[in-house]
Write an enzyme that holds these catalytic residues in place. Structure first.
Site, PDB file in Angstrom:
ATOM      1  N   TYR A 321       0.631  -1.097   0.080  1.00  0.00           N
ATOM      2  CA  TYR A 321      -0.138   0.274  -0.026  1.00  0.00           C
ATOM      3  C   TYR A 321       0.768   1.269  -0.038  1.00  0.00           C
ATOM      4  O   TYR A 321       1.068   2.178   0.874  1.00  0.00           O
ATOM      5  CB  TYR A 321      -1.006  -0.101   1.206  1.00  0.00           C
ATOM      6  CG  TYR A 321      -1.637  -1.375   1.404  1.00  0.00           C
ATOM      7  CD1 TYR A 321      -2.884  -1.686   0.840  1.00  0.00           C
ATOM      8  CD2 TYR A 321      -1.107  -2.262   2.143  1.00  0.00           C
ATOM      9  CE1 TYR A 321      -3.574  -2.667   1.037  1.00  0.00           C
ATOM     10  CE2 TYR A 321      -1.947  -3.532   2.468  1.00  0.00           C
ATOM     11  CZ  TYR A 321      -3.035  -3.727   1.607  1.00  0.00           C
ATOM     12  OH  TYR A 321      -3.748  -4.869   1.985  1.00  0.00           O
ATOM     13  N   CYS A 414      -3.968   4.570  10.002  1.00  0.00           N
ATOM     14  CA  CYS A 414      -4.661   5.601  10.295  1.00  0.00           C
ATOM     15  C   CYS A 414      -5.770   5.543  10.761  1.00  0.00           C
ATOM     16  O   CYS A 414      -6.579   6.773  11.548  1.00  0.00           O
ATOM     17  CB  CYS A 414      -4.734   6.400   8.757  1.00  0.00           C
ATOM     18  SG  CYS A 414      -5.636   5.524   7.719  1.00  0.00           S
TER      19      CYS A 414
END
Length: 457
Positions: A321, A414
């Site tokens: 990612y 996150c």
């Protein structure tokens, strides 16, 4: 207790993300309310009662908390962008640390080193990217351009003095709204699927000062004949800005989804990218490619990644990612090889250009879903860095990742709740949490980044 009843109570604590808990001994209930801070006495109405749980909506703050201060932002409370502008920054950090550690203590098997929450180098004007929405502040009201009203899907709040972006961004916002009003064209109505104005995307680099501006509209009107794209561009270029405009763009988006989507972008001025610098490296950023929204905070995060990943000499690292390849390139100078995988093709193209521009020949980037591409890489990593989107890693992909059996893995999250879920599988498949640290990339909000070092049991 019934729906619609009104009570008063004191917020005892706030759990992640922004769930205040009010204890009502007489009713033998704990009611959850959003957007409060510990110690506030509030009046609230009950929205939902189910299976012994109750949720409410704050109607007013009867008595402020001793922790509170006056918000530096005049839009706070009405705008839904920030949650904790009314807390001193030191108290914001304490609250985030308490919430994060409580969650992780419940998710981690065994002892681990907890390293607190590191502050953002900038507390205000820190965002290098902002997506503003067009709409109206109330039904059939005048055109607005800003953020969604707190608790509302439809209403938009004008935010000309927003404190989490800098003055250049605010001036671009005000100029665009004033010009849009002059045209008399309508905003895109999300329910009726008609109209013209959708979003204004502004990106500004903290280090280089370069600015990229993109107006997103439907194709319902001719952009030049009906809107006057050249005149809008002229007005933007006449603004007194501390930074330099690198590009002004127009993106067409006729999708019914309320997201910024690229269905064709034209350059009105300059170029369709800008440059930012992190830890001595230079990165080309395009309008829709992922890049951490707090540049100076991102340096703190990536220094943590370098610290956690440890010895990298002669090692092969997978950066999964990888976005525009920031982590891959930060690790590349001290590794044998780094391979990045990212599903957004535009970001992969930028990552390849960035690596070439930074003189890094030991980086390669693959475009595609990690779940599928990981089988095609044709090599085995020594170390893995995971920086997934908000929803975390797909369980099937996580299974393949753990099958590599690397000695060390760094997971950047996150969204802590997604991390909690993924830690269960990671620990169940032979990994232990060794160190953990929060990094506050989002002052004024409830969001917080988390960096975890996992070692093979």
């Amino acid at each position: 207790m019934k729906k619609g009843q009104v009570y008063e109570g004191v917020i005892d604590r706030v759990e992640f993300p922004n769930h205040g808990k009010i204890i009502l001994p007489k009713e033998d209930r704990v009611v959850t309310v959003k957007n409060g801070v510990p110690g506030q006495k509030v009046r609230f109405s009950v929205n939902k009662v189910r299976k012994g749980k109750a949720e409410g909506r704050i109607l007013e703050v009867v008595t402020p908390s001793d922790l509170e201060t006056e918000s530096p932002c005049p839009h706070f409370g009405l705008c839904g962008g920030c949650t904790y502008q009314n807390l001193p920054y030191s108290e914001q950090l304490k609250l985030k640390e308490t919430q994060l550690k409580e969650m992780m203590d419940g998710a981690v098997d065994g002892a681990y080193i907890w390293e607190g929450v590191m502050p953002s180098p900038s507390k205000e004007g820190y965002r290098n990217k902002m997506e503003f929405s067009f709409g109206d502040e109330y039904k059939e009201g005048p055109l607005a351009l800003g953020m969604h009203k707190r608790g509302s899907f439809h209403d938009i709040v004008n935010v000309p003095k927003c404190q989490i972006v800098d003055e250049d961004c605010r001036r671009v916002l005000t100029c665009t709204l004033e010009y849009a009003k002059e045209t008399g064209l309508p905003y895109y109505h999300r329910m009726r699927h008609e109209g013209f104005f959708r979003h204004l995307l502004v990106r500004k680099a903290a280090k280089t000062g370069e600015i990229l501006i993109d107006l997103v509209t439907t194709g319902a009107f001719d952009f030049e004949r009906d809107f006057g794209g050249r005149e809008w561009t002229k007005r933007l270029l006449s603004l007194s800005l501390s930074g330099k405009v690198a590009g002004i763009l127009h993106t067409r988006n006729d999708s019914v989804a309320d997201v910024v989507r690229d269905e064709g972008t034209q350059i009105l001025y300059g170029q369709d990218y800008f440059y930012e610098e992190l830890l001595g490296l230079r990165f080309k950023i395009t309008p829709f490619s992922f890049f951490q929204t707090n540049s100076l905070g991102a340096e703190v995060l990536y220094e943590t990644v370098r610290e956690y990943i440890g010895e990298t000499k002669d090692k092969v690292i997978f950066d999964l990612y990888s976005g525009t390849g920031t982590i891959a390139q930060i690790l590349a100078p001290v590794a044998s090889k780094v391979t990045g995988v990212e599903i957004v093709e535009e970001a992969v193209r930028a990552a390849k250009e960035n690596a070439e521009g930074n003189g890094l020949s030991n980086c390669s980037f693959w475009a595609g879903d990690v779940l599928k591409v990981i089988d095609e890489l044709g090599e085995t990593p020594d170390l893995i860095v995971l920086d997934p989107p908000r929803d975390g890693v797909h369980p099937k992909a996580l299974r393949k990742i753990t099958d590599f059996g690397v000695e060390r893995m760094v997971y950047i999250a996150c969204k802590p709740t997604s991390l909690v879920r993924d830690l269960e599988m990671l620990q169940g498949r032979g990994y232990r949490v060794e160190r953990m640290r929060g990094i506050d990339l989002f002052p004024g909000t409830y969001h917080v980044e988390t960096c975890v070092l996992l070692g093979r049991k």
